[in-house]
Design a protein around this motif. Structure first.
Motif, short mmCIF file in Angstrom:
data_model
loop_
_atom_site.label_atom_id
_atom_site.label_comp_id
_atom_site.label_asym_id
_atom_site.label_seq_id
_atom_site.Cartn_x
_atom_site.Cartn_y
_atom_site.Cartn_z
N PRO A 36 0.81 -1.22 0.00
CA PRO A 36 0.00 0.00 0.00
C PRO A 36 0.84 1.27 0.00
O PRO A 36 2.01 1.27 0.39
N LEU A 37 0.22 2.35 -0.44
CA LEU A 37 0.82 3.68 -0.34
C LEU A 37 0.50 4.24 1.05
O LEU A 37 -0.62 4.10 1.54
N LEU A 38 1.49 4.87 1.67
CA LEU A 38 1.32 5.40 3.01
C LEU A 38 1.50 6.92 3.03
O LEU A 38 2.17 7.48 2.16
N PHE A 39 0.91 7.54 4.04
CA PHE A 39 1.07 8.98 4.24
C PHE A 39 1.52 9.20 5.67
O PHE A 39 0.89 8.72 6.62
N HIS A 40 2.65 9.91 5.82
CA HIS A 40 3.20 10.14 7.16
C HIS A 40 4.01 11.44 7.14
O HIS A 40 4.81 11.67 6.24
N SER A 41 3.77 12.27 8.13
CA SER A 41 4.48 13.55 8.24
C SER A 41 4.38 14.36 6.95
O SER A 41 5.36 14.94 6.47
N ARG A 42 3.19 14.34 6.35
CA ARG A 42 2.89 15.09 5.13
C ARG A 42 3.75 14.62 3.95
O ARG A 42 4.01 15.39 3.02
N ALA A 43 4.18 13.38 3.99
CA ALA A 43 4.98 12.82 2.89
C ALA A 43 4.42 11.48 2.49
O ALA A 43 3.83 10.75 3.30
N TRP A 44 4.58 11.14 1.20
CA TRP A 44 4.13 9.87 0.67
C TRP A 44 5.24 8.85 0.82
O TRP A 44 6.41 9.14 0.61
N GLY A 45 4.88 7.63 1.17
CA GLY A 45 5.90 6.62 1.36
C GLY A 45 5.38 5.21 1.20
O GLY A 45 4.25 4.99 0.76
N GLN A 46 6.22 4.26 1.59
CA GLN A 46 5.90 2.85 1.47
C GLN A 46 6.23 2.16 2.78
O GLN A 46 6.92 2.72 3.64
N ILE A 47 5.76 0.93 2.91
CA ILE A 47 6.00 0.19 4.13
C ILE A 47 7.49 -0.12 4.27
O ILE A 47 8.13 -0.58 3.33
N ALA A 48 8.06 0.13 5.41
CA ALA A 48 9.44 -0.25 5.71
C ALA A 48 9.39 -1.40 6.70
O ALA A 48 9.20 -1.21 7.90
N ASP A 49 9.55 -2.61 6.20
CA ASP A 49 9.43 -3.78 7.06
C ASP A 49 10.63 -3.88 7.99
O ASP A 49 11.76 -3.57 7.62
N PRO A 50 10.42 -4.33 9.22
CA PRO A 50 11.54 -4.52 10.15
C PRO A 50 12.37 -5.73 9.75
O PRO A 50 11.93 -6.57 8.96
N LEU A 51 13.55 -5.83 10.31
CA LEU A 51 14.39 -6.99 10.07
C LEU A 51 13.74 -8.23 10.68
O LEU A 51 13.03 -8.14 11.69
N PRO A 52 13.97 -9.39 10.10
CA PRO A 52 13.37 -10.62 10.64
C PRO A 52 14.02 -11.03 11.95
O PRO A 52 15.13 -10.60 12.27
N ASP A 53 13.32 -11.86 12.72
CA ASP A 53 13.91 -12.41 13.93
C ASP A 53 15.02 -13.39 13.59
O ASP A 53 16.01 -13.51 14.32
N ALA A 54 14.85 -14.14 12.49
CA ALA A 54 15.83 -15.15 12.10
C ALA A 54 15.72 -15.42 10.61
O ALA A 54 14.70 -15.11 9.98
N VAL A 55 16.78 -15.99 10.03
CA VAL A 55 16.78 -16.42 8.63
C VAL A 55 17.27 -17.86 8.56
O VAL A 55 17.87 -18.38 9.50
N THR A 56 16.98 -18.50 7.44
CA THR A 56 17.51 -19.84 7.18
C THR A 56 18.33 -19.78 5.89
O THR A 56 18.13 -18.90 5.06
N VAL A 57 19.26 -20.73 5.76
CA VAL A 57 20.08 -20.79 4.55
C VAL A 57 20.09 -22.22 4.03
O VAL A 57 20.00 -23.19 4.80
N ALA A 58 20.20 -22.35 2.72
CA ALA A 58 20.36 -23.64 2.05
C ALA A 58 21.55 -23.52 1.12
O ALA A 58 21.67 -22.53 0.39
N ASP A 59 22.45 -24.50 1.15
CA ASP A 59 23.64 -24.46 0.31
C ASP A 59 23.32 -25.06 -1.06
O ASP A 59 22.86 -26.20 -1.16
N VAL A 60 23.57 -24.27 -2.10
CA VAL A 60 23.28 -24.72 -3.47
C VAL A 60 24.54 -24.84 -4.31
O VAL A 60 24.47 -25.01 -5.52
#
Length: 425
Positions: free
Chosen positions: A150-174
């Motif tokens: 979605p489009l966001l409005f904050h402090s009279r400015a247009w913006g986008q969602i800034a997602d926080p960093l994840p709690d954890a990640v997984t990796v797979a070796d390819v």
């Protein structure tokens, strides 16, 4: 009574509250009109009610009051220009509805065809609210035309969602197993290395769908995957001990991989005994973004357990025009994550021109929690250790301890060197 808070302070205070952006429209005997608004929210589920607050001095208020109907089109992150137009921020525009896809539904009010969502309403109540009127509308029709951030409005400015960093990640070796196979490393030491890597919690892709290297006397299954060309090979890989089956989708005529029509047969061959991973090649090429999003939706609909986006290898000395930038990746993932829904997205990044970690960080902030990497950065794929080091420095949980992983890296390098054919004297 004197106002407790002056108008300027009140505006500044409310500007700190982020909200979505919508276009409120109406149409009837007095004509069509629309305006950008952020004062929109739900009121009730039964009956379905929403409200909008309209300034009593503007034309939209008068038209909604007279027509008794209105629609609300929720804007996506790519609708900034449209939002500005309906907010009166583009001087000289005579028809705000021109050159944009609008449709009419039950009430006759216009709705944006490619909105993030829209509701069509009949006015049920109108309450005074200072210099505004609170219009409560009964929803008579509603749709979600497309999944988009979605489009966001904050402090009279247009913006986008800034997602926080994840709690954890997984990796797979390819890359490690394939590298060892190409270098003809000794089978037994190589088997021990891959065993150790898988035992550390890293899913390892084995070349040719061979069974995993289980230690003698131990009855357990290690996380291994096989990249297969079709249903028969998928069934054989599962029978050999693979816990994940990967396939590359063939989305263009003549390309290698599994066509979309063949995916149900492959999934049926696995019969729920392994994770099915659909891989989209050259997925980060900006010119392919619309096709990639279509494939993400198709793989989700086909029943894949995971969807992997692969960055293509680049061999040019300079940055290729089709190489993904963090900005393009951000825009792509905002839509891809929405389209994937509950199906996890994997990302296989290259580290060409030093962009691998930057893109990985961008991906984590965009909702990606799973990465395909390669021990020691085999063949240019993003280095497993470097990604996990970045995560550890940013407080993102990682599935592997650095000590054992470093030992695996050193052993891989030793085996690769050992497997090289000797030069003739």
């Amino acid at each position: 009574m004197r106002a407790a808070v002056d108008e300027s302070t009140f505006r500044q205070t409310l500007a700190r509250w982020p909200s979505g952006v919508a276009i409120v429209t109406t149409e009837g005997a007095l004509g069509r009109h629309g305006m950008t608004a952020s004062s929109f929210c739900s009121v009730s589920l039964d009956p379905p009610l929403v409200l909008v607050c309209m300034d009593r001095r503007i034309r939209s208020h008068h038209l909604i009051e007279e027509h008794g109907v209105f629609a609300v089109s929720v804007l996506g992150r790519d609708h900034i220009d449209l939002g500005r137009r309906f907010a009166g921020m583009q001087p000289g525009v005579k028809d705000r509805f021109e050159d944009t896809g609008w449709e009419t539904r039950v009430t006759g009010s216009p709705v944006l065809a490619d909105a993030a969502a829209w509701v069509d309403c009949k006015v049920r109540h109108a309450y005074p609210g200072g210099d505004h009127t609170i219009f409560v509308g009964e929803v008579v029709d509603a749709r979600v035309p497309r999944l988009v951030a979605p489009l966001l409005f904050h402090s009279r400015a247009w913006g986008q969602i800034a997602d926080p960093l994840p709690d954890a990640v997984t990796v797979a070796d390819v890359g490690a197993a394939g590298r060892l196979a190409l270098r003809a490393a000794p089978r037994r030491p190589a088997a021990r290395l891959l065993d150790s890597l898988a035992d550390a919690g890293v899913r390892v892709r084995l070349p040719g769908g061979r069974p995993h290297f289980a230690r003698a006397g131990e009855d357990r299954v290690l996380p291994v995957s096989a990249l297969v060309p079709g249903p028969d090979e998928a069934a054989a890989a599962v029978a050999s001990g693979a816990t994940a089956v990967e396939f590359t989708v063939a989305d263009r005529h003549g390309t290698l991989g599994v066509p979309l029509a063949g995916i149900p047969a492959l999934i049926s061959a696995v019969a729920g005994s392994a994770v099915v991973v659909g891989r989209i090649p050259d997925a980060l090429n900006p010119s392919r973004a619309p096709r990639v999003l279509d494939l993400v939706a198709a793989l989700r609909g086909a029943g894949c357990d995971e969807i992997a986006l692969e960055e293509a290898e680049h061999t040019d000395a300079d940055v290729s025009p089709d190489q993904s930038s963090p900005l393009h990746l951000r825009l792509l993932l905002q839509d891809a994550v929405q389209l994937a829904g509950a199906v996890p997205l994997r990302l296989c990044l290259r580290d060409d021109h030093g962009l691998g970690l930057v893109n990985a960080l961008t991906a984590m902030k965009s909702g990606v929690r799973h990465f395909d990497t390669a021990l020691a950065g085999c063949d240019g794929t993003l280095d497993t250790e470097r990604l996990l080091l970045l995560c550890s420095r940013m407080g993102v949980g990682v599935p592997v301890e650095s000590g054992p992983l470093a030992e695996c890296r050193a052993e891989l390098i030793r085996l690769v060197r050992r497997g090289r054919p000797r030069r003739p004297a």
